[in-house]
Motif scaffolding. Structure first.
Motif: not given
Lengths: 238, 238
Positions: A5, A7, A206-207, A209, B9, B11, B34, B209-211
């Motif tokens: 993970e 970010k 993976t993320t 922000d 958040f 996903h 999340h 928060d883009q996962h």
């Protein structure tokens, strides 16, 4: 094995610059809490920011390179904490060849990733936008007001990001790279370069922000519903 | 005064569903770390998810509503922890009137925000997509394969989000709302509703928060460079 993970933090978006939201909305002090490598621009588009190991350099259109103060604000910046995943040596490659090599070799075309290149460059060409004053013009008009710098045989660091097309609006799709010479003789947004020998470091995220200045009235009021925003981004960043 | 900060958040992205990336890539257990309110879809697009106070309900196209298990996976979901900023009472408003009222009254047109509406509805119309099997079709083809449900005089909860156009690709621009009746008699993606009397809660976000599923080979390999992605999103979600 612990799941990978990582970010990246972004304050503001490229889409917000398109209609001229150039004023700084986050302090350097706050920004660097979210990462110590990255890129961005200064308030009023007063240059190109290059954050190297917690030091926020600013390349300005008069050719000067200075360190931004903690209380100075940025309208748009992207930073991350370093957690290198891939590393390789590049020799005698153009910018285009290196970018194609990365996308062909690593499975990152659909994700955000950071690129750092440290070493020797046989040629480097950068551009630096000129400081704007109110009333701010649209980004597309400003893109023509920029200084261009060139240098041969220079050691330095490239830092920046790749963004997939799916996130156009938030960022410029493709590679967006800045440069700073070790001797601070040249810096800015990279238009072109030739690597003679350098180490390339990649860090996929993976993320993402994505942070927005919810406390900034000018941003809240602005008409961002721009029909041709994607075209304007392509023209301004191309 | 402490500065207001609130995050959502997500996903996966809507853009990933466009070419048919329908398989689940994050467990419900991980997702609910999340946030405990939100929306999404199940693996294979097997229905519309409505997360209410940590319970992940799934409205399916046969009209059944069940609770998702911790180990079930979702391809696309958006959740947040509740931190209400604005609250008002709505009476006798259509969906369109309520949405216009929110955008006129609160300065949130350029940010992501959550919408929760709890109360009595004189009419509710939902749609629920049908479960897909491999090989998956594009989202646009699936949008025609859906069940539609209608009910009058029903108590329940609306939960969902507003996304600005700048983030199209990540999400559907505009309001994206799901519904669940208190008696679980109807649920799904809201096509229309009329409020008779309800409380409306808003929560704007400073951070998205883009996962992304960096561990999913199918995602990494997929061609997401779709020329008319924005048109396809508009048609599928409109």
């Amino acid at each position: 094995m612990e799941k990978y993970e990582s970010k990246v933090f972004q304050h503001g978006t490229l889409g917000m610059l398109v209609p001229g939201l150039f004023n700084g909305t986050m302090t350097i002090e706050d920004l660097l809490k979210h990462g110590d490598w990255g890129i961005g621009t200064a308030s009023g588009l007063d240059g190109e920011m290059i954050v190297l190991d917690h030091t926020p350099y600013l390349a300005q259109s008069n050719g000067e390179i200075r360190v931004l103060k903690a209380e100075e604000k940025v309208p748009f910046a992207t930073v991350h904490f370093e957690q290198i995943k891939d590393k390789f040596t590049a020799r005698n490659l153009t910018k285009k060849e290196l970018e194609e090599h990365i996308l062909k070799t690593y499975p990152y075309k659909n994700v955000f990733f950071a690129v750092k290149i440290v070493g020797k460059f046989s040629a480097v060409k950068t551009r630096v936008v000129e400081k704007q004053t109110r009333p701010y013009k649209p980004l597309l008009a400003v893109a023509n007001e920029q200084a261009v710098f060139e240098k041969s045989d220079v050691s330095g660091t490239v830092i920046g990001y790749f963004a997939p097309k799916m996130f156009q609006g938030m960022a410029a799709p493709g590679f967006h790279l800045h440069f700073l010479a070790d001797d601070k003789s040249i810096g800015g947004h990279l238009l072109n370069f030739d690597v003679s020998e350098a180490t390339v470091y990649l860090q996929p995220f993976t993320t993402i922000d994505q942070h927005l200045p919810l406390d900034n009235q000018e941003f809240l009021d602005k008409d961002l519903d721009i029909a041709d925003m994607h075209d304007q981004i392509k023209k301004a960043e191309g």
